[in-house]
Design a protein around this motif. Structure first.
Motif, mmCIF file in Angstrom:
data_model
loop_
_atom_site.group_PDB
_atom_site.id
_atom_site.type_symbol
_atom_site.label_atom_id
_atom_site.label_comp_id
_atom_site.label_asym_id
_atom_site.label_seq_id
_atom_site.Cartn_x
_atom_site.Cartn_y
_atom_site.Cartn_z
ATOM 1 N N PRO A 187 0.825 -1.211 0.000
ATOM 2 C CA PRO A 187 0.000 0.000 0.000
ATOM 3 C C PRO A 187 0.859 1.262 0.000
ATOM 4 O O PRO A 187 1.867 1.354 0.703
ATOM 5 N N GLN A 195 -2.957 2.709 -7.326
ATOM 6 C CA GLN A 195 -3.040 1.912 -6.104
ATOM 7 C C GLN A 195 -4.494 1.599 -5.757
ATOM 8 O O GLN A 195 -4.836 0.459 -5.408
ATOM 9 N N GLU A 199 -6.224 -2.194 -5.493
ATOM 10 C CA GLU A 199 -6.763 -2.690 -4.233
ATOM 11 C C GLU A 199 -8.225 -3.118 -4.350
ATOM 12 O O GLU A 199 -8.722 -3.867 -3.503
#
Length: 282
Positions: A187, A195, A199
């Motif tokens: 992360p 990102q 996720e």
């Protein structure tokens, strides 16, 4: 024969006189100069050496010796001149320097104290062994300049095209020749839009187009894993540093709490007075 012995004796004496005299082994309190009876020691020179500007720190002693000693001698004669006065600036600077040096001794002593192994292990257990380490992602991407190009790639993938092959053919990013592989990352290691998209994906899934400052991405999430905790040996130095800092902080807090401290509230003064350095000259 008598003349021969005298000749060789003279040669031996000459050679011995030519040999360098072994340098005196100095100690920190060894006197290296006197000025009107005031002693200047090796310790005084070492303190000057310790605070030289960085560009002089690597110079050898034979280069620095005369300059440092000259400086101390000159300072000593100036300090005894009739014009030399212990102004408030001088007195306050000496007070602050003494306070700073004594505090440094305590901090150095605390820094050298060994940390019990059980405390190190307890800190490791609390930080790593018993806590979640977070998720890591293994992803690949294809980077192109326009959204239309990215959408076309998504369509090709949906029709059964191989992701790595398209990355090698069409990606403008440095990972293109490697099939778009980015490897493992955690992360916060990628730019936020990328990102966030990763996720939300499931392993094996393809996402995009996703826009970042680098262009348009088509992303494939290959797999995920729970980040493994590092071994104690890998983080020992970091843990010891943290524990030492905690020791120092607690020592300072304990001493301050035990002391009879009074302080002026900044609300009661005009704090702009800190800019008036002329007060030191009065």
């Amino acid at each position: 024969m008598l003349k021969s012995r005298n000749f060789w004796g003279t040669v031996a004496l000459t050679v011995s006189m030519a040999l360098p005299v072994q340098a005196e082994e100095l100690k920190v309190d060894s006197v290296v100069a006197t000025v009107d009876g005031v002693e200047i020691t090796l310790g005084h020179m070492l303190m000057v050496r310790a605070f030289l500007p960085e560009q002089y720190q690597q110079l050898p002693g034979d280069v620095l010796w005369d300059g440092i000693l000259d400086q101390l001698i000159q300072q000593q004669v100036l300090s005894t001149d009739e014009m030399a006065k212990e102004t408030p600036r001088v007195r306050i600077a000496l007070d602050n320097e003494r306070r700073s040096q004594l505090a440094s001794v305590v901090l150095a002593e605390l820094a050298e104290q060994p940390i019990p192994e059980d405390e190190i292990k307890a800190a490791y257990e609390a930080e790593y062994a018993n806590g979640p380490q977070g998720k890591e992602f293994n992803a690949s991407h294809i980077l192109v300049e326009t959204e239309e190009e990215a959408q076309a790639i998504v369509a090709e993938l949906a029709a059964g095209a191989d992701f790595a092959t398209l990355a090698k053919e069409k990606s403008t990013g440095p990972s293109g020749p490697g099939g778009g592989a980015l490897g493992w990352f955690g992360p916060g290691m990628m730019v936020p839009p990328f990102q966030e998209a990763v996720e939300k994906m499931e392993p094996g899934g393809v996402g995009g187009p996703v826009k970042t400052q680098f262009g348009w991405h088509v992303i494939k999430l290959n797999e995920t894993r729970i980040k493994e905790a590092p071994s104690l040996d890998q983080v020992r130095a970091q843990i010891e540093s943290t524990l030492r800092q905690q020791t120092v902080t607690k020592k300072i807090e304990d001493l301050v709490n035990a002391a009879n401290v009074t302080r002026t509230k900044k609300e009661d003064v005009d704090t702009s007075i800190l800019s008036n350095l002329d007060l030191l000259e009065n």
